[in-house]
Write a protein that holds these residues in place. Structure first.
Motif, PDB file in Angstrom:
ATOM      1  N   ILE A 138      -1.921 -22.130   5.728  1.00  0.00           N
ATOM      2  CA  ILE A 138      -1.700 -22.083   7.166  1.00  0.00           C
ATOM      3  C   ILE A 138      -0.211 -21.861   7.409  1.00  0.00           C
ATOM      4  N   PRO A 139       0.178 -20.840   8.174  1.00  0.00           N
ATOM      5  CA  PRO A 139       1.605 -20.587   8.420  1.00  0.00           C
ATOM      6  C   PRO A 139       2.287 -21.814   9.008  1.00  0.00           C
ATOM      7  N   PRO A 140       3.393 -22.257   8.419  1.00  0.00           N
ATOM      8  CA  PRO A 140       4.065 -23.461   8.918  1.00  0.00           C
ATOM      9  C   PRO A 140       4.837 -23.238  10.208  1.00  0.00           C
ATOM     10  N   GLU A 141       4.973 -21.979  10.637  1.00  0.00           N
ATOM     11  CA  GLU A 141       5.687 -21.683  11.870  1.00  0.00           C
ATOM     12  C   GLU A 141       4.692 -21.304  12.953  1.00  0.00           C
ATOM     13  N   VAL A 142       5.000 -21.696  14.173  1.00  0.00           N
ATOM     14  CA  VAL A 142       4.166 -21.300  15.305  1.00  0.00           C
ATOM     15  C   VAL A 142       4.751 -20.066  15.985  1.00  0.00           C
ATOM     16  N   GLU A 143       6.059 -19.856  15.858  1.00  0.00           N
ATOM     17  CA  GLU A 143       6.710 -18.658  16.374  1.00  0.00           C
ATOM     18  C   GLU A 143       8.123 -18.588  15.820  1.00  0.00           C
ATOM     19  N   HIS A 144       8.780 -17.425  16.049  1.00  0.00           N
ATOM     20  CA  HIS A 144      10.181 -17.242  15.682  1.00  0.00           C
ATOM     21  C   HIS A 144      10.977 -16.931  16.955  1.00  0.00           C
ATOM     22  N   ARG A 145      12.198 -17.407  16.998  1.00  0.00           N
ATOM     23  CA  ARG A 145      13.049 -17.208  18.168  1.00  0.00           C
ATOM     24  C   ARG A 145      14.441 -16.802  17.698  1.00  0.00           C
ATOM     25  N   TYR A 146      15.001 -15.764  18.350  1.00  0.00           N
ATOM     26  CA  TYR A 146      16.346 -15.313  17.987  1.00  0.00           C
ATOM     27  C   TYR A 146      17.375 -16.079  18.805  1.00  0.00           C
ATOM     28  N   VAL A 147      18.271 -16.798  18.111  1.00  0.00           N
ATOM     29  CA  VAL A 147      19.345 -17.548  18.759  1.00  0.00           C
ATOM     30  C   VAL A 147      20.608 -16.705  18.691  1.00  0.00           C
ATOM     31  N   ARG A 148      20.991 -16.165  19.857  1.00  0.00           N
ATOM     32  CA  ARG A 148      22.093 -15.213  19.897  1.00  0.00           C
ATOM     33  C   ARG A 148      23.418 -15.854  19.511  1.00  0.00           C
ATOM     34  N   THR A 149      23.623 -17.097  19.946  1.00  0.00           N
ATOM     35  CA  THR A 149      24.906 -17.744  19.674  1.00  0.00           C
ATOM     36  C   THR A 149      25.130 -17.978  18.183  1.00  0.00           C
ATOM     37  N   LYS A 150      24.060 -18.128  17.433  1.00  0.00           N
ATOM     38  CA  LYS A 150      24.177 -18.344  15.991  1.00  0.00           C
ATOM     39  C   LYS A 150      23.844 -17.098  15.190  1.00  0.00           C
ATOM     40  N   ASP A 151      23.349 -16.090  15.890  1.00  0.00           N
ATOM     41  CA  ASP A 151      22.886 -14.868  15.229  1.00  0.00           C
ATOM     42  C   ASP A 151      21.898 -15.213  14.118  1.00  0.00           C
ATOM     43  N   GLU A 152      20.918 -16.040  14.461  1.00  0.00           N
ATOM     44  CA  GLU A 152      19.899 -16.460  13.497  1.00  0.00           C
ATOM     45  C   GLU A 152      18.517 -16.339  14.121  1.00  0.00           C
ATOM     46  N   ILE A 153      17.544 -16.007  13.280  1.00  0.00           N
ATOM     47  CA  ILE A 153      16.139 -16.044  13.687  1.00  0.00           C
ATOM     48  C   ILE A 153      15.596 -17.384  13.233  1.00  0.00           C
ATOM     49  N   VAL A 154      15.307 -18.230  14.181  1.00  0.00           N
ATOM     50  CA  VAL A 154      14.949 -19.618  13.890  1.00  0.00           C
ATOM     51  C   VAL A 154      13.442 -19.809  14.071  1.00  0.00           C
ATOM     52  N   PRO A 155      12.754 -20.318  13.037  1.00  0.00           N
ATOM     53  CA  PRO A 155      11.317 -20.593  13.185  1.00  0.00           C
ATOM     54  C   PRO A 155      11.085 -21.905  13.921  1.00  0.00           C
ATOM     55  N   LYS A 156      10.042 -21.904  14.721  1.00  0.00           N
ATOM     56  CA  LYS A 156       9.618 -23.128  15.379  1.00  0.00           C
ATOM     57  C   LYS A 156       8.451 -23.699  14.590  1.00  0.00           C
ATOM     58  N   ALA A 157       8.604 -24.936  14.130  1.00  0.00           N
ATOM     59  CA  ALA A 157       7.599 -25.533  13.247  1.00  0.00           C
ATOM     60  C   ALA A 157       6.268 -25.709  13.975  1.00  0.00           C
ATOM     61  N   ARG A 158       5.201 -25.404  13.248  1.00  0.00           N
ATOM     62  CA  ARG A 158       3.860 -25.625  13.795  1.00  0.00           C
ATOM     63  C   ARG A 158       3.569 -27.126  13.772  1.00  0.00           C
ATOM     64  N   PRO A 159       3.033 -27.669  14.837  1.00  0.00           N
ATOM     65  CA  PRO A 159       2.722 -29.105  14.844  1.00  0.00           C
ATOM     66  C   PRO A 159       1.753 -29.466  13.724  1.00  0.00           C
ATOM     67  N   ALA A 160       1.960 -30.640  13.156  1.00  0.00           N
ATOM     68  CA  ALA A 160       1.114 -31.095  12.053  1.00  0.00           C
ATOM     69  C   ALA A 160      -0.350 -31.150  12.471  1.00  0.00           C
ATOM     70  N   ARG A 161      -0.586 -31.533  13.702  1.00  0.00           N
ATOM     71  CA  ARG A 161      -1.973 -31.607  14.169  1.00  0.00           C
ATOM     72  C   ARG A 161      -2.613 -30.225  14.205  1.00  0.00           C
ATOM     73  N   ASP A 162      -1.836 -29.226  14.621  1.00  0.00           N
ATOM     74  CA  ASP A 162      -2.366 -27.861  14.664  1.00  0.00           C
ATOM     75  C   ASP A 162      -2.664 -27.362  13.258  1.00  0.00           C
ATOM     76  N   ILE A 163      -1.774 -27.648  12.291  1.00  0.00           N
ATOM     77  CA  ILE A 163      -2.022 -27.254  10.893  1.00  0.00           C
ATOM     78  C   ILE A 163      -3.301 -27.911  10.393  1.00  0.00           C
ATOM     79  N   ALA A 164      -3.460 -29.203  10.689  1.00  0.00           N
ATOM     80  CA  ALA A 164      -4.653 -29.922  10.225  1.00  0.00           C
ATOM     81  C   ALA A 164      -5.916 -29.321  10.816  1.00  0.00           C
ATOM     82  N   GLN A 165      -5.906 -29.027  12.111  1.00  0.00           N
ATOM     83  CA  GLN A 165      -7.099 -28.471  12.757  1.00  0.00           C
ATOM     84  C   GLN A 165      -7.421 -27.083  12.216  1.00  0.00           C
ATOM     85  N   ARG A 166      -6.392 -26.259  12.069  1.00  0.00           N
ATOM     86  CA  ARG A 166      -6.639 -24.899  11.577  1.00  0.00           C
ATOM     87  C   ARG A 166      -7.113 -24.902  10.125  1.00  0.00           C
TER      88      ARG A 166
END
Length: 540
Positions: free
Chosen positions: A259-287
């Motif tokens: 199960i992908p551990p990320e729920v989405e990716h977001r580009y943070v311009r100030t850091k020039d980084e693509i930051v993953p947003k962690a998938r909630p543990a409950r969502d991983i368990a259900q999926r």
């Protein structure tokens, strides 16, 4: 004096004119210099504006590329989640049947290509060796020399002819050897294909004759060649029981990390980084729970879709995941789902509109209460299928129709059921007394001279988790009865505190609902259903 003044006046006039001209020239130079300076400054400003515009455009293009990269990651992530969520639906649109004709081999034999050996060598021509035609005077005065030249040319031509004959014979020999090697290789390929196809024909005849070994091989081949999403294991092992038309399947499940551990990716311009947003543990368990259920249902569906109704009437599946025990580091393969279902039961399902997990519960499957934690259940049959492949009369799980529901049994009936179970296991002199929790306290005696003695058996017909107080109470009863062993039986399950207390005590055995179901089947031949439990996370 007047004329002098006129002369000097003229000189002064000329000087003044020169000064004026120089001033005009200087002003013109100053004007041109200022104009050039302004043009240069304008050019610099325009270049600066162009540089800034180019920098802004480059920055905008970089941001666009980074956002496009982020969008691509999110699109890939969404596609993967959609793929895992839709395995069951996708399986309905494909056929997994493996035609025996597709197993046959057709030798790929290319035409014989001799290359340069196919072209005959060019024979020597007399014109290339004959001496030049003599002139009339030469024929008259150099007759002997001409004859000698003619003989020499004839000798060289004859030698060339002999060499040509040897070379041509060598070419023909090489061509013959090359053709023989080609024919030998082609014959071997035809022979190998013929032998392989003979095995396929034998395989097909054995399958049609319903040889258990051939059926095992066919369904392993079919299930392992299915088109599953990347990262999902295809390993299976099957055993066919001809006497009851049952196919036993031990299948491999993916780990939770599928199960992908990320729920989405977001580009943070100030850091020039693509930051993953962690998938909630409950969502991983259900999926993950949903994915496991889908894979089991897909496997059942694929088997029934391929097998003739009079060949396989029942499918039993034990689904395991390969992992390592966190405490010991040793490899383990806990069973997360175990189910036995008939073709009739499965044919009533509308696979496009059901919830996979609820469907397995409807089929009375044994499902791990927490698959994402790799919490195991006891399989309905021994995962070691080697015994089934040689002892076809072995029946590890009978039909699941019209079975007793443990949590719905009256207390007295449950008491008798537990008593019968332990008597079948060798306990004697069973005595019971009333309990305040709809269970029974049973005091039994094991006649075994080594492991025997008084054993206190307490049953808990619970729908919820067994509280830790229950095992402490059992320990107290053991002290009162001076019992050597204590057994706590429940229709539900135990929490960590209860398990830890029993482990520390050392003489208490805990039997949960899945184990009770297995023991009733093993010792009494009773196929029961635990019933609906409160599966919410509870602690003890």
């Amino acid at each position: 004096m007047g004329r002098r003044r006129g002369f000097f006046a003229e000189l002064e006039h000329q000087r003044i004119q020169q000064q004026k001209q120089a001033a005009r020239f200087q002003r013109e130079n100053d004007r041109l210099a200022a104009q050039a300076r302004r043009a240069k400054e304008r050019q610099i400003r325009e270049a600066d504006r162009a540089d800034k515009q180019a920098a802004r455009e480059a920055a905008a293009e970089y941001l666009r590329l980074r956002q496009a990269e982020t969008d691509a990651l999110n699109e890939q992530l969404t596609g993967r989640v959609r793929e895992l969520d839709g395995i069951l639906i996708a399986s309905l649109a494909r056929s997994v049947r493996v035609p025996f004709a597709s197993l046959r081999q057709t030798p790929s034999i290319k035409p014989f290509q001799p290359g340069k050996l196919a072209a005959p060598l060019a024979p020597p021509a007399w014109e290339d060796y004959a001496p030049p035609a003599p002139k009339s005077l030469q024929r008259l005065f150099k007759k002997t020399q001409l004859e000698r030249e003619q003989l020499d040319a004839a000798a060289r031509f004859e030698s060339a002819q002999a060499q040509y004959a040897v070379a041509e014979r060598d070419r023909l020999d090489q061509l013959q050897r090359a053709r023989a090697a080609y024919e030998a290789k082609a014959a071997r390929q035809r022979l190998d294909a013929s032998a392989a196809n003979a095995k396929v024909d034998e395989f097909e005849r054995a399958y049609l004759a319903r040889s258990p070994e051939a059926i095992n091989d066919y369904f392993e081949l079919m299930l392992e060649s299915r088109d599953l999403p990347a990262g999902l294991p295809a390993d299976v092992e099957v055993a066919f029981q001809a006497d009851n038309g049952r196919l036993l399947v031990v299948m491999e499940l993916p780990g939770v990390d599928v199960i992908p551990p990320e729920v989405e990716h977001r580009y943070v311009r100030t850091k020039d980084e693509i930051v993953p947003k962690a998938r909630p543990a409950r969502d991983i368990a259900q999926r993950y729970t949903n994915l496991v259920a889908q894979l089991v249902l897909c496997t059942i569906r694929d088997i029934y879709e391929v097998a003739a109704p009079d060949l396989i009437a029942e499918v039993a599946i034990s689904a395991h995941v390969a992992t390592r025990n966190r405490a010991t580091g040793r490899p383990e393969r806990p069973c997360l789902v175990s189910v036995l279902t008939t073709r009739e039961q499965f044919s009533d399902l509308v696979l496009v509109d059901l919830d996979p997990v609820q469907c397995l519960r409807h089929l009375n499957a044994l499902i791990s209460p927490h698959p994402h934690d790799l919490e195991a259940v006891r399989p309905v049959f021994d995962p070691d299928l080697s015994k089934y492949k040689f002892v076809t009369e072995h029946d590890a799980a009978v039909g699941l129709d019209s079975r007793t529901v443990l949590v719905d049994m009256p207390p007295t009936e449950f008491e008798h059921l537990v008593r019968q179970l332990f008597e079948a296991m060798g306990m004697k002199s069973w005595v019971t007394q009333a309990s305040r929790d709809d269970g029974v306290d049973g005091v039994a005696f094991n006649e075994d001279p080594i492991m025997g003695g008084v054993c206190v058996i307490q049953a808990k017909r619970y729908k919820n988790i067994v509280p830790a107080d229950a095992v402490r109470a059992l320990a107290g009863v053991m002290g009162q009865k001076k019992a050597s062993r204590g057994v706590l039986v429940t229709t539900s399950w135990y929490g960590k505190a209860t398990i830890d207390f029993a482990d520390d005590h050392g003489r208490i055995q805990l039997i949960d609902g899945q184990q009770l179901k297995y023991m009733l089947k093993e010792h009494l031949g009773l196929d029961v259903v635990i019933g609906e439990l409160n599966r919410r996370r509870q602690s003890s």
